[in-house]
Design a protein around this motif. Structure first.
Motif: not given
Length: 368
Positions: A17-22, A55-61, A99-114
């Motif tokens: 489960t990877g979460v990055g901010i750039v 599922l378990e790691a998503m929100v904490p990460t 989707k949940a975060y983008a929808y709740a925050l009103g931010k654009p969603l980008y599905g990208v290729n691995h």
């Protein structure tokens, strides 16, 4: 700096489960929760175990990444997520969260290729990608040669594995040698004590009539396994270090030889190597030597950015925002076989340079 897009990326294609901010080309956070230990006793990744771990790691990460970056979720300019390829169940967890975060925050969603993300992550290390870029991607699931004139819209496959990927072969040989899982790091470490020329293992698809850019490691895997079995049947000790070094040399020899050839044939002066196997020390060393001999510039991210991570997804998402690519629709779905020719999954009903999918309801920050 403030004008560059701030994007959060979510990666759940396999067992991490990877979460990055750039922000633009600058990495602010790279949080990873790995479930590799949960798969080790099975000798490989179990999809259902991976999905539950995500599922378990998503929100904490995500919370850890936001804290590390020193930003609030409301500061983000977009949410990017791996839409494919990968394990279907694992991908669905990431896509649903994004989707949940983008929808709740009103931010654009980008599905990208691995795979495109694995290429784009190098921008965080070495700056903007040359256009075109030749990329050799090697991991547990992929061995590919890709030409990318534009990482956000034009990625062309030149060659790929026709059977086992390089990382998969490492795992299987490690299992035969009783070295545990994952096999890549341990074989890399043990091979340093061995002789890469001790055993002449075969180089697949390197004949004059073979596909110039495709890879095959199934025959190599079988040859190594039979060699080991013959030694054990004869009651002889298996020289693990020499087997590891000779096997590894056969893999990286083919990978680098074909990658350099592709650069020459296509007239591309840069070679980028990514994916989990790009962390292999012998692959890096041989690629550097062969690129130098061929007059090519080699670009390889640091090992942590080679394995699956959210930073690479955020990097590609930020590039999508910068270049005004259309965002994804709310009905974005995971696609386990998403082709690399689709660097991202845009909303088919949206116009470029717009974020029409952020409709009236989501424009209001639901957290406000």
């Amino acid at each position: 700096m403030a004008d560059e897009p701030l994007v959060l990326g979510i990666e759940t294609s396999c067992d991490e489960t990877g979460v990055g901010i750039v922000r633009g080309h600058t990495l602010l956070a790279d949080a990873v929760a790995s479930s590799v230990d949960e798969h080790a006793r099975f000798g490989g990744v179990v999809p259902e175990v991976a999905s539950r771990a995500h599922l378990e790691a998503m929100v904490p990460t995500i919370q850890r990444a936001l804290k590390e970056a020193g930003v609030a979720a409301s500061d983000l300019d977009g949410i990017a997520v791996t839409a494919g390829p990968g394990l279907a169940g694992a991908l669905l967890v990431g896509v649903s969260a994004a989707k949940a975060y983008a929808y709740a925050l009103g931010k654009p969603l980008y599905g990208v290729n691995h795979l495109a993300s694995h290429i784009c992550v190098d921008q965080l290390e070495h700056g903007p990608l040359p256009e075109p870029t030749m990329a050799l991607l090697v991991s547990g699931g992929h061995s590919s040669l890709l030409l990318a004139p534009d990482i956000t819209s034009d990625v062309r496959p030149l060659g790929s594995t026709i059977d086992d990927a390089a990382g998969e072969a490492f795992d299987k040989i490690a299992r035969v040698l009783n070295l545990g899982f994952p096999g890549g790091p341990v074989i890399d470490r043990i091979a340093r004590e061995g002789d890469p020329d001790a055993i002449a293992f075969p180089r697949g698809l390197t004949g004059p009539r073979d596909a110039a850019y495709d890879f095959s490691f199934s025959g190599l895997k079988t040859a190594v396994a039979r060699w080991i079995e013959a030694k054990r049947a004869a009651g002889e000790e298996v020289p693990i270090a020499d087997v590891s070094a000779s096997f590894q040399e056969a893999v990286v020899d083919v990978l680098t030889r074909k990658a350099v050839r592709a650069c020459k044939d296509e007239g591309v002066a840069h070679l980028m190597i990514g994916g989990g196997v790009a962390a292999n020390s012998r692959l890096r060393a041989l690629a550097e030597r062969r690129c130098e001999d061929a007059g090519l510039t080699l670009r390889v991210p640091r090992p942590k950015l080679c394995t699956d991570n959210g930073a690479m997804v955020a990097a590609l998402g930020a590039e999508m925002v910068t270049r005004g690519r259309s965002a994804s629709a709310w009905d974005l779905s995971a696609d386990s076989s998403l082709p690399v020719t689709d660097p991202h999954v845009p909303d088919p009903n949206a116009h470029a340079h717009s974020h029409d999918h952020v409709h009236e309801l989501s424009r209001k920050n639901l957290y406000a």
